[in-house]
Scaffold this motif. Structure first.
Motif, short mmCIF file in Angstrom:
data_model
loop_
_atom_site.label_atom_id
_atom_site.label_comp_id
_atom_site.label_asym_id
_atom_site.label_seq_id
_atom_site.Cartn_x
_atom_site.Cartn_y
_atom_site.Cartn_z
N VAL A 29 0.84 -1.12 0.10
CA VAL A 29 -0.12 0.04 0.11
C VAL A 29 0.80 1.23 0.02
CG1 VAL A 29 -1.97 1.14 1.11
CG2 VAL A 29 -1.80 -1.43 1.20
N PHE A 30 2.08 1.09 0.80
CA PHE A 30 2.84 2.31 0.41
C PHE A 30 3.56 2.64 -0.74
CE2 PHE A 30 7.23 4.35 1.50
CZ PHE A 30 6.73 5.49 2.30
N LEU A 31 3.82 1.39 -1.15
CA LEU A 31 4.26 2.09 -2.72
C LEU A 31 3.29 2.54 -3.57
CD1 LEU A 31 6.18 -1.56 -3.41
CD2 LEU A 31 7.19 0.86 -3.00
N SER A 32 2.13 1.91 -3.23
CA SER A 32 0.85 2.63 -3.89
C SER A 32 0.93 4.21 -3.76
CB SER A 32 -0.63 1.89 -3.82
OG SER A 32 -0.63 0.68 -4.64
N PHE A 33 1.04 4.19 -2.59
CA PHE A 33 1.05 5.83 -2.00
C PHE A 33 1.99 6.50 -2.77
CE2 PHE A 33 2.56 9.14 0.98
CZ PHE A 33 1.39 9.85 1.06
N LEU A 34 3.15 6.18 -2.83
CA LEU A 34 4.27 6.81 -3.52
C LEU A 34 3.85 6.90 -5.03
CD1 LEU A 34 7.42 5.10 -2.33
CD2 LEU A 34 6.44 7.34 -1.53
N VAL A 35 3.37 6.09 -5.54
CA VAL A 35 2.97 6.07 -6.83
C VAL A 35 1.89 7.48 -7.07
CG1 VAL A 35 1.72 5.21 -9.16
CG2 VAL A 35 3.14 3.71 -7.56
N ALA A 36 0.89 7.46 -5.75
CA ALA A 36 -0.01 8.49 -6.02
C ALA A 36 0.60 9.78 -5.91
CB ALA A 36 -1.18 8.25 -4.88
N VAL A 37 1.43 9.84 -4.94
CA VAL A 37 2.36 11.26 -4.88
C VAL A 37 3.04 11.41 -6.18
CG1 VAL A 37 4.06 12.23 -3.71
CG2 VAL A 37 2.69 10.76 -2.29
N GLY A 38 3.53 10.59 -6.75
CA GLY A 38 4.23 10.91 -8.22
C GLY A 38 3.34 11.23 -9.25
N LEU A 39 1.96 10.76 -9.04
CA LEU A 39 0.74 11.18 -10.03
C LEU A 39 0.66 12.38 -9.72
CD1 LEU A 39 -1.26 7.95 -10.11
CD2 LEU A 39 0.21 9.01 -11.79
N PHE A 40 0.55 12.98 -8.45
CA PHE A 40 0.18 14.33 -8.09
C PHE A 40 1.24 15.25 -8.66
CE2 PHE A 40 0.96 17.75 -5.00
CZ PHE A 40 -0.19 18.37 -4.99
N PHE A 41 2.32 14.98 -8.40
CA PHE A 41 3.40 16.03 -9.02
C PHE A 41 3.31 16.10 -10.59
CE2 PHE A 41 5.21 15.64 -4.59
CZ PHE A 41 5.06 16.89 -4.14
N ALA A 42 3.20 14.91 -11.15
CA ALA A 42 3.27 14.86 -12.52
C ALA A 42 2.04 15.77 -13.20
CB ALA A 42 2.88 13.31 -13.02
N LEU A 43 0.83 15.49 -12.46
CA LEU A 43 -0.27 16.25 -12.90
C LEU A 43 -0.09 18.16 -12.65
CD1 LEU A 43 -3.56 14.78 -11.80
CD2 LEU A 43 -2.49 15.10 -14.07
N ARG A 44 0.47 17.99 -11.39
CA ARG A 44 0.74 19.54 -10.94
C ARG A 44 1.82 20.24 -12.06
NH1 ARG A 44 2.98 22.47 -6.02
NH2 ARG A 44 4.71 21.98 -7.10
N SER A 45 2.72 19.41 -12.67
CA SER A 45 3.49 20.04 -13.29
C SER A 45 2.80 20.45 -14.97
CB SER A 45 4.80 19.14 -14.01
OG SER A 45 4.27 18.14 -14.50
N LEU A 46 1.48 20.03 -15.23
CA LEU A 46 0.78 20.37 -16.36
C LEU A 46 0.06 21.69 -16.15
CD1 LEU A 46 -0.62 16.80 -17.24
CD2 LEU A 46 1.18 17.79 -18.12
N PRO A 47 -0.24 22.33 -16.97
CA PRO A 47 -1.12 23.36 -16.74
C PRO A 47 -2.68 23.01 -16.41
CG PRO A 47 -0.99 22.80 -19.24
CD PRO A 47 0.05 22.08 -18.52
N ALA A 48 -3.11 24.03 -15.65
CA ALA A 48 -4.37 23.45 -14.90
C ALA A 48 -5.50 22.88 -15.63
CB ALA A 48 -4.89 24.72 -14.14
N ASP A 49 -5.58 23.44 -16.99
CA ASP A 49 -6.71 22.84 -17.48
C ASP A 49 -6.26 21.74 -18.56
OD1 ASP A 49 -5.08 24.27 -19.30
OD2 ASP A 49 -6.67 25.53 -20.24
N GLY A 50 -5.24 21.28 -18.45
CA GLY A 50 -4.57 20.23 -18.99
C GLY A 50 -4.38 18.91 -18.21
N ARG A 51 -4.99 19.10 -16.87
CA ARG A 51 -4.44 17.97 -15.89
C ARG A 51 -5.64 16.88 -16.08
NH1 ARG A 51 -3.38 21.92 -10.96
NH2 ARG A 51 -1.50 22.89 -11.70
N GLN A 52 -5.53 16.30 -17.32
CA GLN A 52 -6.58 15.10 -17.43
C GLN A 52 -5.78 14.21 -18.36
OE1 GLN A 52 -9.92 16.15 -19.70
NE2 GLN A 52 -10.97 15.81 -17.88
#
Lengths: 627, 480
Positions: free
Chosen positions: A39-62
């Motif tokens: 579950v922790f590794l999944s959490f790390l993935v979720a964190v990674g996804l969060f930062f990956a999305l954040r690096s995109l422009p707000a209206d392209g976060r999909q």
């Protein structure tokens, strides 16, 4: 990173399989750590996804990630496809983050149990199912997760199935959820029939196709929501669900199960907004549930039951929030609630652990001397639940109430009254067991603080319960901005920024909360005769509340008993006379024919050949007539 | 006068030839070898080589041997299904054969001969070839059915199967004769071209051919032999024929109706739909109350023939590929279910009663879980292979405007859930009987491996149905 989103599902699956296949040869504690690590590794993935999305422009976060084609017939395309957007990532973070801490805690909690392997396999499965639900990009895959969550909850609530009450509770949860799932299945079929699509983004784009039947569809979806999120009228399974091991309750109440309904409304917000009627109904159900559940929580003496009703009440707030169109406020409350409710349950579990399974708060008292760490963390969580500033619950609840005020003053008033009761019962849940003098000397003597593997998760959750509210400070709300692109096009109107009025409202709700806390403190610490007097003055209402408004009895009388009777009739009359009659009749006929044929000494083959011949005659007749 | 010798190219027939040579090798080695258990492995090797040969054949619509046989994707798909079935069946029989060592060679060789017949059924483009292939596969199966000589029921089953099979073959052959009389052709394309304007003779021919096919795939009311034969035959043989004969039978059935009778769908469509309804309803109702697990599965196989027939009755492209997919999915789940029976049945009894399943989950948790997966798949619970089989064939029915047929199928699936789930209930929720303790499950790695393969495919096909469906679509595409 986004292309690796599938890892978030893979890790719990691997954990599950590892423990399933190799668990027999592994030490119990190792099993727990394998499951937690997954579950922790999944959490790390979720964190990674969060930062990956954040690096995109707000209206392209999909981002949509196709894993493989699953069911495809013509236009019907249900693929295994993930949707990564701010909403699913927030949910993913909550599910895996809180889920991980609960897993770690469970290592200590389940120590010595006979079926640790089974327990952690189910727990990982629970997380996997919830993540599937959250990251699904279409209704079919969401439904897979939805059912998986239902199955996992059944297995885990009834985990100690030797106890009849646990087995019953598991069954009840499963059956009540079936009612909701039925609505879900019908809604999906209906949506597909009208729009020809099952993917959320496609549906949102062509949502007008659903407009003619939107009310019926959303009502069916709402039925599913009330089942999974334990709202009126289908909330009755949740209080019994605490028959499962406490980490399971924490998981169900905080991270994985009951939040699914709120998530579903947020995810399908475009459809819900087509029907103002349903939206009003959603908000009404939310606020009424919040209120009634709070009254019931005030009257319970079982610590976990108090928490269970408080969950129903708090989910009511979230439903209220999304019902008035404040989707990100609803999700915000979901996040803060996940922290403090998980913490409350784990704290209750620690008390239960120390008290050998005793949960009656009337037998407790003065526990803070014996279990200081549990006490402090529990108190922080209770303050968050009560909505005391600056703890987490305050900001999220306040944001919901503010949106409600703009929408419907009477709902706001009921919500505020509920906030008072919430403060009252949260304080009671802290004061009675932890402060004052020990009531049961014998139990008190044996109480002890729990081990570090359990207290560390408590403290980590306590940090969240204390500070996660800061994510949503009014006007600079981080979570609001983060979720904004998801709900960008979905406004109900009337969401004017409040200015100074909003600050006045915050002050008002702070006062209400303080009044609730003060009342409870007075009632249980200063004038302990007060609760009795107060109840007597309530007369029959007290009786109603004591018996949880007789809703269980009502269900028994109106639904369960008639069904039993019907079932009995089927078993006695229909089954015995009609079915058995038919079966026996068939047996008699074949027996007779067989007997007759046997007399000709050809054995049964003759009869078989005769039947073959008869079939051939029929086919010949058909083809020659029709040709 | 010049006589032109026909050019004979046997290359496309290579998979079958490989199996034939293997079978002959097995027979020869059997007479010398002291250690007989190698024969199964030799046969398995032959099956694998045949499989590789199948893969390496080109996928064009090549006709060969005077257009009697085809090596089109359709035939290759059936080859693949039959070879998988053969391989798993060999593994399922491994332990049983070790207690019947003196017959080992014959058993293995007959199994391979039968498989050759099955593969030829898939390739046959001519009613005569279909008939010959049908006989090759059937004759081997008659003998295999009677293989458990120590049990009277086995011999009885073989005799019944043989008598009724001969009866059905006569119908089939008479149908062939009538069709030839009406159209002047044996090959399917030729029959199809000359079908227009034919009279009662052709109609009777079609009806009688349908009787033959119906008997082979066990459609009601031509199914009466099935329960007795399935119950009496050694369980490994039952497993083999329940999926192999069905796959081969449907292969020829489908090709015949879609190639030779494409023009008269309006005539045979309703008839097949009626047969499908009758078959699945009859099979399911009779399965409800069975005390022998093998008998229950026999009736279940009748019901599944009914479901599969829905795909044929739908008469569209999805129906064809759905039926092929169904055959593949059904192969794995049914082989698996019979494999579990082999694992649990008492030595020498050749059968397993429902009550012997009581509480088996207690002592054999993995085996019970495996059986539960097969039962769920047979019942059509998503996301297992069986669900998608039904999904596609019922979908085809809806597409062909036969929604009522799909609904009948779904109601039937609901009925069938009762007896499939009963197996799980008995295994998990009932206390074990005292007399079930002697259920034999000593360590049998070969059998366990076969079960694992079946299990992986049942789950894998359910998770990734697209890949298999694509193959089925390619296979069905050229039949048009």
């Amino acid at each position: 990173m986004l292309n690796y989103a599938w890892l978030i599902l893979l890790f719990p699956l691997l954990g599950l399989l590892t423990n399933l296949i190799l668990g027999r040869w592994l030490h119990d504690e190792l099993i727990g750590w394998i499951a937690s690590t997954a579950v922790f590794l999944s959490f790390l993935v979720a964190v990674g996804l969060f930062f990956a999305l954040r690096s995109l422009p707000a209206d392209g976060r999909q981002y949509q990630l196709l894993l493989w084609h699953w069911m495809r017939v013509d236009l019907f395309r249900a693929d295994v496809k993930l949707l990564i957007d701010p909403l699913s990532v927030v949910m993913g973070l909550v599910v895996t983050g809180i889920g991980f801490l609960i897993h770690v805690y469970a290592i200590g909690y389940m120590k010595g149990d006979q079926r640790v392997q089974r327990f952690f396999v189910f727990m990982n499965f629970f997380i996997l199912a919830m993540l599937t639900l959250v990251f699904a990009n279409n209704f079919i895959l969401l439904y897979v997760g939805w059912e998986g969550v239902g199955l996992a909850s059944y297995l885990l609530i009834g985990f100690w199935f030797e106890k009849p009450s646990a087995a019953e509770a598991g069954k009840k949860a499963f059956l009540v959820n079936r009612v909701g799932d039925f609505g879900m299945a019908l809604a999906i079929m209906w949506i597909f029939k009208l729009s020809g699509r099952v993917e959320f983004l496609d549906i949102a784009k062509n949502v007008q196709a659903l407009a003619p039947e939107a009310t019926a569809i959303t009502l069916l979806l709402l039925l599913a929501v009330t089942g999974k999120s334990a709202q009126i009228p289908l909330y009755i399974w949740l209080p019994d669900a605490m028959e499962g091991p406490t980490p399971v309750s924490a998981l169900i109440h905080a991270a994985t199960m009951v939040t699914a309904g709120v998530y579903l409304i947020a995810r399908t917000a475009a459809i819900f907004l087509l029907s103002p009627f349903t939206m009003t109904l959603v908000a009404t159900i939310g606020v009424v549930t919040a209120f009634f559940a709070a009254t019931m929580a005030m009257a319970q003496v079982d610590l976990k039951r108090i928490l269970a009703y408080s969950t129903i009440s708090q989910i009511g707030y979230m439903i209220l929030g999304v019902g008035v169109g404040a989707f990100s406020a609803g999700i915000f409350h979901l996040v803060t609630h996940a922290f403090f409710k998980a913490l409350l349950f784990l704290g209750a579990g620690a008390v239960m652990h120390a008290f050998h399974g005793e949960l009656d708060i009337r037998k407790m008292g003065g526990l803070r001397h014996k279990m200081p760490q549990t006490f402090w963390t529990f108190a922080i969580a209770a303050a968050a639940l009560a909505g005391l500033p600056p703890f987490a619950g305050f900001f999220s609840k306040d944001e919901i109430l503010w949106s409600v005020w703009l929408h419907s003053p009477w709902m706001w008033a009921l919500g505020l009254l509920t906030a008072f009761m919430t403060a009252y019962y949260s304080t009671r849940a802290v004061v009675v067991p932890f402060m004052g003098k020990p009531r049961d000397k014998h139990l008190y003597e044996h109480a002890h603080e729990v081990s570090a593997v359990m207290t560390v998760p408590l403290w980590l959750l306590a940090i969240g319960a204390a500070f996660s509210g800061l994510l949503g400070l009014p006007h600079i709300s981080l979570i609001g901005h983060w979720l904004a692109p998801v709900f960008a096009s979905l406004h109900m109107g009337g969401e004017a920024a409040g200015g100074s009025l909003e600050w006045i409202f915050m002050g008002l709700s702070t006062l209400v909360v303080l009044a609730g806390i003060g009342t409870a403190y007075y009632a249980y610490m200063v004038n302990t005769a007060f609760p009795q007097q107060f109840r007597r003055s309530l007369g029959f209402i007290d009786n109603l509340v004591q018996h949880k408004w007789y809703v269980d009895e009502l269900y028994m009388a109106v639904i369960v008993h008639p069904l039993w009777d019907l079932g009995g009739w089927f078993a006695d009359v229909f089954d015995r006379k009609v079915i058995d009659g038919a079966v026996n009749g068939l047996a008699w006929v074949t027996g007779e024919i067989g007997g007759g044929v046997r007399k000709l000494q050809t054995g049964l083959v003759g009869w078989y050949a005769f039947s073959l011949f008869l079939g051939a005659v029929l086919l010949l007749g058909y083809f020659m007539l029709i040709w | 006068m010049t006589i032109t010798l026909p050019s004979i190219s046997l290359l496309p027939y290579l998979p079958e030839i490989v199996l034939l040579i293997t079978a002959l090798l097995v027979l020869v080695i059997d007479t010398f070898a002291g250690e007989k258990r190698w024969l199964v492995w030799l046969a398995l090797l032959g099956t694998i080589v045949a499989g590789v040969t199948t893969w390496s054949l080109s996928l064009g619509p090549t006709l060969y041997l005077q257009d009697m046989l085809a090596a089109d994707p359709y035939a290759l798909f059936i080859d693949m299904v039959v070879l998988i079935i053969t391989a798993i069946s060999l593994l399922l029989a491994y332990d049983w054969l070790n207690s019947h060592a003196h017959q080992q060679g014959e058993y293995v060789a007959l199994l391979l001969f039968s498989a050759v017949g099955m593969m030829t059924m898939g390739a046959a483009t001519n009613v005569i070839t279909i008939f010959v292939a049908l006989e090759i596969l059937s004759l081997s199966l008659y003998v295999l059915t009677g293989f458990a000589r120590e049990r009277l029921t086995s011999g009885e089953a073989a005799l019944k199967y043989f008598l009724l099979g001969a009866f059905a073959s006569a119908f089939f052959l008479y149908g062939v004769a009538l069709l030839y009389g009406a159209t002047g052709h044996f090959d399917l394309v030729g029959i199809g071209k000359n079908m227009a304007g034919t009279g009662l003779m052709a109609a009777a021919g079609v009806a009688l051919l349908l009787v033959g096919f119906s008997f082979k795939v066990a459609l009601a009311p031509f199914h009466m032999w099935t329960p007795d034969v399935y119950q009496g035959a050694p369980t490994s043989v039952t497993a083999f024929m329940s999926v192999g004969a069905k796959a081969a039978g449907f292969a020829a059935f489908l090709r015949f109706f879609h190639v030779a009778l494409a023009g008269s769908y309006a005539t045979w469509g309703p008839a097949l739909a009626a047969l499908a309804v009758l078959t699945m309803t009859w099979g399911n109702l009779a399965a409800l109350n069975q005390e022998s697990v093998k008998r229950m599965l026999a009736y279940s196989s009748i019901a599944h023939a009914g479901y599969a027939l829905v795909g044929l009755a739908a008469g569209n492209a999805l129906g064809m590929s759905g039926l092929l997919f169904y055959l593949l999915a059904y192969a794995f789940m049914n082989l698996g279910a019979f494999g579990v029976i082999i694992m649990l049945e008492k030595k020498g009894s050749g059968d397993l009663s429902m009550s012997a399943l009581r509480g088996t989950a207690r002592e054999h948790p993995l085996l019970a879980a495996t059986m539960a997966v097969f039962m769920f798949s047979l019942a059509g619970v998503p996301p297992l292979a069986g669900f998608f089989g039904k999904f596609y064939v019922f979908g085809a029915a809806v597409k062909a405007n036969m929604t009522w047929l799909a609904i009948v199928g779904i109601i039937n699936s609901a009925i069938s859930a009762y007896y499939y789930l009963r197996v799980s209930v008995l295994m998990y929720m009932v206390e074990p009987d005292e007399n079930t303790t002697d259920v034999a499950t000593n360590n049998r790695p070969v059998l366990a491996f076969a079960l694992l393969v079946a299990l992986v495919f049942v789950i894998g096909i359910g998770l990734w149905p697209g890949i298999w469906m694509q193959m089925a679509q390619q296979a069905a595409a050229l039949l048009g």
